[in-house]
Scaffold this active site. Structure first.
Site, PDB file in Angstrom:
ATOM      1  N   ASN A  19     -14.200   1.884   4.454  1.00 12.23           N
ATOM      2  CA  ASN A  19     -12.724   2.024   4.390  1.00 12.23           C
ATOM      3  C   ASN A  19     -12.209   2.629   5.224  1.00 12.23           C
ATOM      4  O   ASN A  19     -10.813   2.801   5.311  1.00 12.23           O
ATOM      5  CB  ASN A  19     -12.292   2.170   2.836  1.00 12.23           C
ATOM      6  CG  ASN A  19     -12.418   3.878   2.801  1.00 12.23           C
ATOM      7  OD1 ASN A  19     -13.302   4.256   3.165  1.00 12.23           O
ATOM      8  ND2 ASN A  19     -11.697   4.301   1.639  1.00 12.23           N
TER       9      ASN A  19
ATOM     10  N   TYR B 290      -5.327   2.110 -11.699  1.00 12.98           N
ATOM     11  CA  TYR B 290      -3.956   3.075 -12.017  1.00 12.98           C
ATOM     12  C   TYR B 290      -2.966   2.052 -12.152  1.00 12.98           C
ATOM     13  O   TYR B 290      -1.901   2.603 -12.493  1.00 12.98           O
ATOM     14  CB  TYR B 290      -3.995   3.835 -10.825  1.00 12.98           C
ATOM     15  CG  TYR B 290      -4.065   3.403  -9.416  1.00 12.98           C
ATOM     16  CD1 TYR B 290      -2.877   2.594  -8.837  1.00 12.98           C
ATOM     17  CD2 TYR B 290      -5.131   2.909  -8.728  1.00 12.98           C
ATOM     18  CE1 TYR B 290      -3.017   1.870  -7.555  1.00 12.98           C
ATOM     19  CE2 TYR B 290      -5.193   2.506  -7.675  1.00 12.98           C
ATOM     20  CZ  TYR B 290      -4.076   1.678  -7.039  1.00 12.98           C
ATOM     21  OH  TYR B 290      -4.217   1.145  -5.656  1.00 12.98           O
TER      22      TYR B 290
ATOM     23  N   GLY C 225      -7.186   5.972 -12.200  1.00 19.14           N
ATOM     24  CA  GLY C 225      -7.888   6.127 -10.904  1.00 19.14           C
ATOM     25  C   GLY C 225      -6.876   6.453  -9.878  1.00 19.14           C
ATOM     26  O   GLY C 225      -6.927   6.546  -8.563  1.00 19.14           O
TER      27      GLY C 225
ATOM     28  N   LYS D 251     -13.351  -4.785   3.692  1.00 19.82           N
ATOM     29  CA  LYS D 251     -14.265  -3.500   3.857  1.00 19.82           C
ATOM     30  C   LYS D 251     -15.619  -3.789   4.101  1.00 19.82           C
ATOM     31  O   LYS D 251     -16.345  -2.859   4.598  1.00 19.82           O
ATOM     32  CB  LYS D 251     -14.348  -2.701   2.429  1.00 19.82           C
ATOM     33  CG  LYS D 251     -13.235  -2.315   1.919  1.00 19.82           C
ATOM     34  CD  LYS D 251     -13.278  -1.485   0.779  1.00 19.82           C
ATOM     35  CE  LYS D 251     -11.813  -0.931   0.487  1.00 19.82           C
ATOM     36  NZ  LYS D 251     -11.664  -0.244  -0.893  1.00 19.82           N
TER      37      LYS D 251
ATOM     38  N   ALA E 185     -20.098  -3.752 -10.307  1.00 16.70           N
ATOM     39  CA  ALA E 185     -20.777  -3.566  -9.158  1.00 16.70           C
ATOM     40  C   ALA E 185     -20.414  -3.988  -7.822  1.00 16.70           C
ATOM     41  O   ALA E 185     -20.849  -4.528  -7.038  1.00 16.70           O
ATOM     42  CB  ALA E 185     -22.163  -4.021  -9.427  1.00 16.70           C
ATOM     43  N   GLY E 186     -18.839  -4.187  -7.916  1.00 14.93           N
ATOM     44  CA  GLY E 186     -18.204  -4.677  -6.709  1.00 14.93           C
ATOM     45  C   GLY E 186     -18.159  -3.399  -5.517  1.00 14.93           C
ATOM     46  O   GLY E 186     -18.761  -2.371  -5.642  1.00 14.93           O
ATOM     47  N   GLY E 187     -17.133  -3.507  -4.663  1.00  9.66           N
ATOM     48  CA  GLY E 187     -17.055  -2.716  -3.624  1.00  9.66           C
ATOM     49  C   GLY E 187     -16.869  -1.227  -3.968  1.00  9.66           C
ATOM     50  O   GLY E 187     -17.372  -0.032  -3.647  1.00  9.66           O
ATOM     51  N   ALA E 188     -15.968  -1.094  -4.877  1.00  5.52           N
ATOM     52  CA  ALA E 188     -15.573   0.235  -5.430  1.00  5.52           C
ATOM     53  C   ALA E 188     -16.725   0.912  -6.124  1.00  5.52           C
ATOM     54  O   ALA E 188     -17.199   2.034  -5.936  1.00  5.52           O
ATOM     55  CB  ALA E 188     -14.465   0.178  -6.444  1.00  5.52           C
TER      56      ALA E 188
ATOM     57  N   SER F 186       0.848  -1.168  -0.175  1.00  3.39           N
ATOM     58  CA  SER F 186       0.121   0.009   0.117  1.00  3.39           C
ATOM     59  C   SER F 186       0.884   1.344  -0.095  1.00  3.39           C
ATOM     60  O   SER F 186       1.805   1.460   0.684  1.00  3.39           O
ATOM     61  CB  SER F 186      -0.868  -0.143   1.240  1.00  3.39           C
ATOM     62  OG  SER F 186      -1.481   1.328   1.243  1.00  3.39           O
TER      63      SER F 186
ATOM     64  N   ASP G 139     -14.178   6.050  -0.242  1.00  6.25           N
ATOM     65  CA  ASP G 139     -13.662   5.553  -1.860  1.00  6.25           C
ATOM     66  C   ASP G 139     -14.668   6.486  -2.697  1.00  6.25           C
ATOM     67  O   ASP G 139     -14.365   7.108  -3.952  1.00  6.25           O
ATOM     68  CB  ASP G 139     -14.320   4.158  -2.232  1.00  6.25           C
ATOM     69  CG  ASP G 139     -12.894   3.444  -1.608  1.00  6.25           C
ATOM     70  OD1 ASP G 139     -11.782   3.677  -1.592  1.00  6.25           O
ATOM     71  OD2 ASP G 139     -13.100   2.083  -1.140  1.00  6.25           O
TER      72      ASP G 139
HETATM   73  P1  NAP Z   1     -14.587  -6.262  -6.441  1.00  7.74           P
HETATM   74  O1  NAP Z   1     -15.238  -5.781  -5.359  1.00  7.74           O
HETATM   75  O2  NAP Z   1     -13.953  -7.459  -6.678  1.00  7.74           O
HETATM   76  O3  NAP Z   1     -15.637  -5.972  -7.777  1.00  7.74           O
HETATM   77  C1  NAP Z   1     -15.050  -6.226  -8.998  1.00  7.74           C
HETATM   78  C2  NAP Z   1     -16.272  -5.863  -9.954  1.00  7.74           C
HETATM   79  O4  NAP Z   1     -15.682  -6.260 -11.510  1.00  7.74           O
HETATM   80  C3  NAP Z   1     -17.546  -6.786 -10.023  1.00  7.74           C
HETATM   81  O5  NAP Z   1     -18.564  -6.347 -10.174  1.00  7.74           O
HETATM   82  C4  NAP Z   1     -17.008  -7.979 -10.945  1.00  7.74           C
HETATM   83  O6  NAP Z   1     -18.325  -8.531 -11.712  1.00  7.74           O
HETATM   84  C5  NAP Z   1     -16.214  -7.172 -12.209  1.00  7.74           C
HETATM   85  N1  NAP Z   1     -15.764  -8.020 -13.007  1.00  7.74           N
HETATM   86  C6  NAP Z   1     -14.465  -8.532 -12.783  1.00  7.74           C
HETATM   87  N2  NAP Z   1     -13.915  -9.442 -13.637  1.00  7.74           N
HETATM   88  C7  NAP Z   1     -14.947  -9.084 -14.906  1.00  7.74           C
HETATM   89  C8  NAP Z   1     -14.963  -9.297 -16.203  1.00  7.74           C
HETATM   90  N3  NAP Z   1     -14.104 -10.306 -16.678  1.00  7.74           N
HETATM   91  N4  NAP Z   1     -15.943  -9.124 -16.868  1.00  7.74           N
HETATM   92  C9  NAP Z   1     -16.940  -8.169 -16.281  1.00  7.74           C
HETATM   93  N5  NAP Z   1     -16.796  -7.780 -15.191  1.00  7.74           N
HETATM   94  C10 NAP Z   1     -15.768  -8.191 -14.253  1.00  7.74           C
HETATM   95  O7  NAP Z   1     -13.447  -5.086  -6.777  1.00  7.74           O
HETATM   96  P2  NAP Z   1     -13.219  -3.603  -6.332  1.00  7.74           P
HETATM   97  O8  NAP Z   1     -12.816  -3.649  -4.889  1.00  7.74           O
HETATM   98  O9  NAP Z   1     -14.379  -2.980  -6.613  1.00  7.74           O
HETATM   99  O10 NAP Z   1     -12.082  -3.251  -7.109  1.00  7.74           O
HETATM  100  C11 NAP Z   1     -12.468  -3.059  -8.756  1.00  7.74           C
HETATM  101  C12 NAP Z   1     -11.240  -2.317  -9.420  1.00  7.74           C
HETATM  102  O11 NAP Z   1     -11.207  -1.075  -8.954  1.00  7.74           O
HETATM  103  C13 NAP Z   1      -9.964  -2.936  -9.136  1.00  7.74           C
HETATM  104  O12 NAP Z   1      -9.293  -2.861 -10.296  1.00  7.74           O
HETATM  105  C14 NAP Z   1      -9.339  -2.142  -8.033  1.00  7.74           C
HETATM  106  O13 NAP Z   1      -7.980  -2.153  -7.962  1.00  7.74           O
HETATM  107  C15 NAP Z   1     -10.007  -0.728  -8.463  1.00  7.74           C
HETATM  108  N6  NAP Z   1      -9.952   0.336  -7.229  1.00  7.74           N
HETATM  109  C16 NAP Z   1      -9.566   1.245  -7.316  1.00  7.74           C
HETATM  110  C17 NAP Z   1      -9.637   2.372  -6.497  1.00  7.74           C
HETATM  111  C18 NAP Z   1      -8.857   3.543  -6.420  1.00  7.74           C
HETATM  112  O14 NAP Z   1      -8.777   4.231  -5.407  1.00  7.74           O
HETATM  113  N7  NAP Z   1      -8.459   4.038  -7.657  1.00  7.74           N
HETATM  114  C19 NAP Z   1     -10.195   1.866  -5.093  1.00  7.74           C
HETATM  115  C20 NAP Z   1     -10.671   0.614  -5.172  1.00  7.74           C
HETATM  116  C21 NAP Z   1     -10.440  -0.346  -6.124  1.00  7.74           C
HETATM  117  P3  NAP Z   1     -19.291  -9.520 -10.873  1.00  7.74           P
HETATM  118  O15 NAP Z   1     -20.150  -8.428 -10.127  1.00  7.74           O
HETATM  119  O16 NAP Z   1     -19.979  -9.832 -12.142  1.00  7.74           O
HETATM  120  O17 NAP Z   1     -18.679 -10.346 -10.254  1.00  7.74           O
END
Ligand code: NAP
Length: 292
Positions: free
Chosen positions: A92, A234, A255, A71, A132-135, A20, A107
């Site tokens: 977070n 990013y 990002g 989270k 539709a994940g955490g972010a 981190s 976030d």
């Molecule tokens: P997460 O909770 O695991 O959610 C991932 C999302 O991506 C889910 O909705 C998942 O779909 C979708 N996904 C994954 N593979 C896919 C594919 N092949 N086709 C279509 N959809 C797909 O993860 P998260 O924490 O939200 O993080 C998501 C991204 O954001 C990561 O790349 C992370 O590094 C980035 N992030 C950036 C910041 C920042 O500060 N810039 C902060 C947090 C996260 P399903 O719902 O169908 O499973």
């Protein structure tokens, strides 16, 4: 920085945690402002989260951040949640307020601030978000609270689709924003939503290292020049989606500054002071490879 008997502890709990950038960002900011705080990162596996939180509470920690995979799991150990955390079901940032642990989510505010910091005015308009994940849920929640008119979420039609539909319905009920969920495979609807949107946000992992050649949208016909294309990834600094968008004449952003501004918001909750953004941005958030 001098650690004294009076130094207040802030921390990150994650699994893993060692990669981190948050310790660099926060300790630099404490040092610039001369604040008697320190920020440490702890690798806490899920089975130890409860014990870690109880211990931190017992020693009077000032506050802490949570990253993957904690989270959502953290919520049951907290005393209170902000409205945004309750709506998106994730935390977070925790603030220890006189022995009560309050869960916040930064976030979404970090993301919205990164968009306005780039000079874009999107409030009152329509956005499309992939994932539709955490972010994604944190971003949708803050965007809805901030006054977006409509949010179109596109996700895979799998076991979590109904959960996202319930989230969208709840967010629509509690804000003035209309939030709808569509199947990512419905390309006709995706094209229609993008035509109505001022902002496209990729909040999936698609395009992230090491799979940098991937993009959920490849057809240039889906872009239009009034569409801001924002990837919250990013690593790499420029994703394939961003590259294709720029080739189609769209402004694009990554990002990196979402990460900076979510940290800045946590910092403000713990210290009551604004993070000195510019020196931190220059030292740790070099965005040279990114062009608008
Ligand atoms: P997460 O909770 O695991 O959610 C991932 C999302 O991506 C889910 O909705 C998942 O779909 C979708 N996904 C994954 N593979 C896919 C594919 N092949 N086709 C279509 N959809 C797909 O993860 P998260 O924490 O939200 O993080 C998501 C991204 O954001 C990561 O790349 C992370 O590094 C980035 N992030 C950036 C910041 C920042 O500060 N810039 C902060 C947090 C996260 P399903 O719902 O169908 O499973």
């Amino acid at each position: 920085m001098i650690i004294r008997g009076t130094t207040q502890l802030t921390a990150l709990l994650g699994h893993p945690a060692a990669h981190s950038i948050s310790p660099l960002m926060h300790n630099e900011a404490f040092s610039i402002l001369g604040l008697d705080y320190v920020y440490l990162a702890f690798d806490v596996p899920p089975v130890r989260l409860k014990a870690a939180v109880e211990g931190l509470k017992a020693i009077g920690i000032k506050g802490f951040n949570l990253t993957m995979p904690h989270k959502t799991a953290i919520i049951e150990y907290l005393d209170e949640l902000t409205a945004a955390s309750r709506l998106c079901g994730a935390v977070n940032t925790v603030v220890n307020h006189n022995g009560r642990l309050i869960g916040h989510t930064t976030d979404g505010t970090g993301y919205m601030r990164s968009v306005s910091d780039a000079g874009y005015q999107i409030i009152g308009k329509t956005m499309t978000i992939l994932g539709a994940g955490g972010a994604a849920t944190a971003i949708c929640t803050q965007a809805a609270l901030d006054g977006m008119k409509e949010i179109h979420i596109f996700k895979r039609n799998n076991a979590t689709f109904q959960k996202t539909a319930d989230f969208a319905e709840n967010l629509t009920r509690h804000t003035k924003c209309s939030v709808q969920v569509f199947d990512l495979a419905d390309t006709l609807q995706l094209k229609k939503s993008l035509a109505e949107s001022v902002l496209l946000t990729n909040a999936t992992n698609v395009g992230m290292e090491p799979d940098t050649n991937e993009s959920l949208i490849t057809d240039p016909g889906f872009f239009h020049p009034d569409l801001i294309v924002s990837d919250i990834i990013y690593h790499p600094r420029e994703t394939r989606l961003m590259k294709l968008a720029k080739e189609a004449g769209c402004p694009a952003m990554n990002g990196l500054y979402m990460l900076l501004f979510q940290g800045a918001a946590s910092f403000e909750y713990w210290t009551g002071r604004e993070m000195p953004i510019e020196p931190i941005r220059q030292k740790y958030f070099n965005n040279r490879e990114m062009t608008k």
